[in-house]
Design a protein around this motif. Structure first.
Motif, short mmCIF file in Angstrom:
data_model
loop_
_atom_site.label_atom_id
_atom_site.label_comp_id
_atom_site.label_asym_id
_atom_site.label_seq_id
_atom_site.Cartn_x
_atom_site.Cartn_y
_atom_site.Cartn_z
N ILE A 156 -64.26 61.13 -38.47
CA ILE A 156 -64.48 62.52 -38.04
C ILE A 156 -65.13 63.32 -39.16
O ILE A 156 -66.01 64.16 -38.92
N GLU A 157 -64.73 63.06 -40.39
CA GLU A 157 -65.29 63.78 -41.53
C GLU A 157 -66.78 63.53 -41.66
O GLU A 157 -67.57 64.48 -41.89
N ARG A 158 -67.19 62.28 -41.48
CA ARG A 158 -68.62 61.96 -41.60
C ARG A 158 -69.41 62.60 -40.46
O ARG A 158 -70.50 63.14 -40.67
N MET A 159 -68.88 62.55 -39.26
CA MET A 159 -69.58 63.16 -38.12
C MET A 159 -69.70 64.67 -38.30
O MET A 159 -70.75 65.25 -38.01
N THR A 160 -68.64 65.31 -38.78
CA THR A 160 -68.67 66.76 -38.99
C THR A 160 -69.71 67.13 -40.03
O THR A 160 -70.50 68.08 -39.85
#
Length: 521
Positions: free
Chosen positions: A507-511
């Motif tokens: 999720i961190e990378r996508m955000t």
């Protein structure tokens, strides 16, 4: 609204249909048919919605002559439609007239600021899952987040609601037609006329949607608007431009709409949709993304733009949640279903719809049983092909081989009961279930539809199949046979995939990637 009385349908008997018009403020898509039937039972009354420009201003004087001057007489209502014979040209003209100027060198909004995220409703779907992940990811970075939807959360979306609420995001159901149009004044009409003009080629419920979204964006002073799925992209793009939202990021979540019959019915000229999107994308601060290269290529071709103009932001996986799934749950499900600990088990998790090809799934299992007589399959999901799937399972003699489980909240636990996931789609964006199966440590056999290959880790890509239907089924059967015949290798491939998914699809990378596309990283 402008003096129109509010009455029950049964009271219509006291009115004359010759000089009475029924204006329906409820959601016409959901309740229109029932309302029309109820009204018709009382007499031949004309029934319209508040946004039917060709009819409303002419009919309102019949009902409320003293206050009819509250409605525009300058052509911004009924007369507007006459100028829309060439939809793209008219849209471009109105866009230039009603949208405040935007410049490419405008200062960036404050970071972190206020992000609004637009989705039709929080429901148990892939796009809805990803917008919930984005909301949670933005909150972790200190953004204020408001998730906008036209309907309350649906059954099956409880996990998304909990995730967003735990992160501190605001969930806001947009104002209904009754809330906005039920107390309309001259000032209100002047305020919303630009939105209604810009939305003229859209279905009436979407014209209201533009107004509803614009009202919230202005009230919340949003710094950036993220929209998912094409109808929301169109509505959100217009509303964001009208509200002066500095950054607007629209996102296609699959191949372009021409692959889904009926998906362009919300526009009076479906063939003009690419040009409407392209005109919005020409405005500074407006971007369109996709979640796969295959999807970006599809949209770029449809829009007539370079592929590089559609950045790719891959889907995310909630790695923490998947890691917390009880690893013993799979064993318990095997016992519950009467399956042996060493019995080969294939899991399918899909919407039972044509693009997911559930009948192909059954045919693969039928042929696979010829090679592995004790194989069992668990098929999770529901949809319009549910009856056809049940009939086909019985016709193929698979009633003792395939267990149909319907739509469930415990999909992850049931995935752990299998040795591998079988995906048989004909059309895909970036399938969440393929990412999640790998994150759970399960091998995947899949078709090469859409962005499927992109979300498979390198060790599992040799098990992707393509080709003509019969050859494709044979390839899927052979890949399943190979992995189920060497389950130790399948487990090792799954474990390797889980580590790679945690690294590349968080999720961190996508955000971070989403903010970078908006110029806000």
């Amino acid at each position: 609204m402008a003096g129109i009385p509010v009455i029950a349908p049964s009271d219509l008997a006291s009115f004359d249909p010759a000089d009475t018009v029924v204006v329906v403020m409820a959601d016409f898509g959901l309740y229109g048919e029932a309302i029309v039937q109820a009204v018709a039972a009382q007499g031949p009354f004309p029934v319209i919605t508040p946004l039917e420009f060709d009819t409303l201003p002419d009919l309102l004087p019949l009902v409320t002559a003293p206050t009819s001057q509250a409605w525009p007489a300058d052509g911004s209502g009924a007369g507007e439609a006459a100028g829309w014979r060439d939809v793209p040209a008219a849209f471009g003209r109105v866009l230039a007239e009603v949208v405040r100027p935007r410049t490419a060198d405008a200062p960036l909004p404050a970071v972190p600021g206020h992000a609004c995220l637009l989705i039709g409703s929080l429901s148990p779907g892939g796009a809805e899952r990803q917008i919930a992940y984005l909301g949670a990811g933005l909150r972790r970075r200190g953004w204020r987040v408001t998730v906008l939807s036209f309907y309350p959360p649906m059954a099956g979306a409880e996990n998304y609601v909990r995730l967003l609420e735990a992160a501190g995001a605001e969930l806001l159901v947009l104002p209904s037609a009754r809330a906005i149009w039920g107390t309309l004044t001259r000032a209100d009409w002047q305020r919303w006329t630009p939105a209604l003009r810009l939305g003229c080629p859209l279905a009436s419920f979407m014209q209201h949607a533009v107004v509803a979204v614009q009202s919230v964006l202005e009230e919340r002073k949003a710094d950036v608007l993220f929209t998912y799925l094409d109808a929301n992209n169109l509505v959100g793009g217009m509303a964001g431009l009208l509200a002066g939202t500095p950054r607007i990021v629209m996102s296609g979540r699959n191949l372009n709409p021409t692959h889904f019959p009926g998906m362009v019915d919300f526009c009076s000229d479906g063939a003009a949709l690419p040009q409407l999107f392209r005109r919005m994308l020409n405005c500074p601060g407006v971007t369109m993304t996709n979640n796969s290269r295959a999807g970006a290529q599809s949209y770029a071709s449809w829009l007539g733009v370079e592929e590089a103009a559609i950045p790719v932001v891959a889907n995310a996986v909630d790695v923490a949640t998947l890691k917390s799934v009880d690893r013993k749950a799979g064993e318990r499900w095997r016992r519950h279903l009467g399956l042996g600990p060493d019995q080969p088990v294939v899991v399918g998790a899909m919407r039972l719809a044509p693009e997911k090809a559930p009948l192909r799934f059954l045919e693969v299992i039928r042929r696979l049983r010829d090679r592995l007589p004790d194989v069992h399959a668990i098929l999770l999901g529901d949809g319009p092909l549910r009856a056809a799937v049940e009939d086909a399972r019985d016709a193929l003699g698979l009633d003792g081989t395939v267990t149909l489980m319907g739509a469930r909240a415990d999909v992850y636990e049931l995935m752990l009961a299998g040795n591998l996931l079988l995906q048989t789609s004909t059309v895909e964006g970036m399938p969440n279930v393929v990412l999640e199966a790998q994150s759970l440590g399960r091998a995947v056999v899949a078709t090469a539809a859409g962005g499927t290959v992109e979300c498979l880790t390198a060790p599992l890509r040799p098990y992707v199949q393509a080709g003509q239907p019969d050859r494709l089924v044979d390839g899927l059967v052979s890949a399943c046979t190979e992995l189920l015949s060497d389950r130790r290798r399948a487990a090792a491939l799954g474990a390797e995939a889980a580590a790679l998914i945690a690294r590349d699809f968080s999720i961190e990378r996508m955000t971070e990637a989403t903010l970078a596309v908006a110029g806000l990283a």
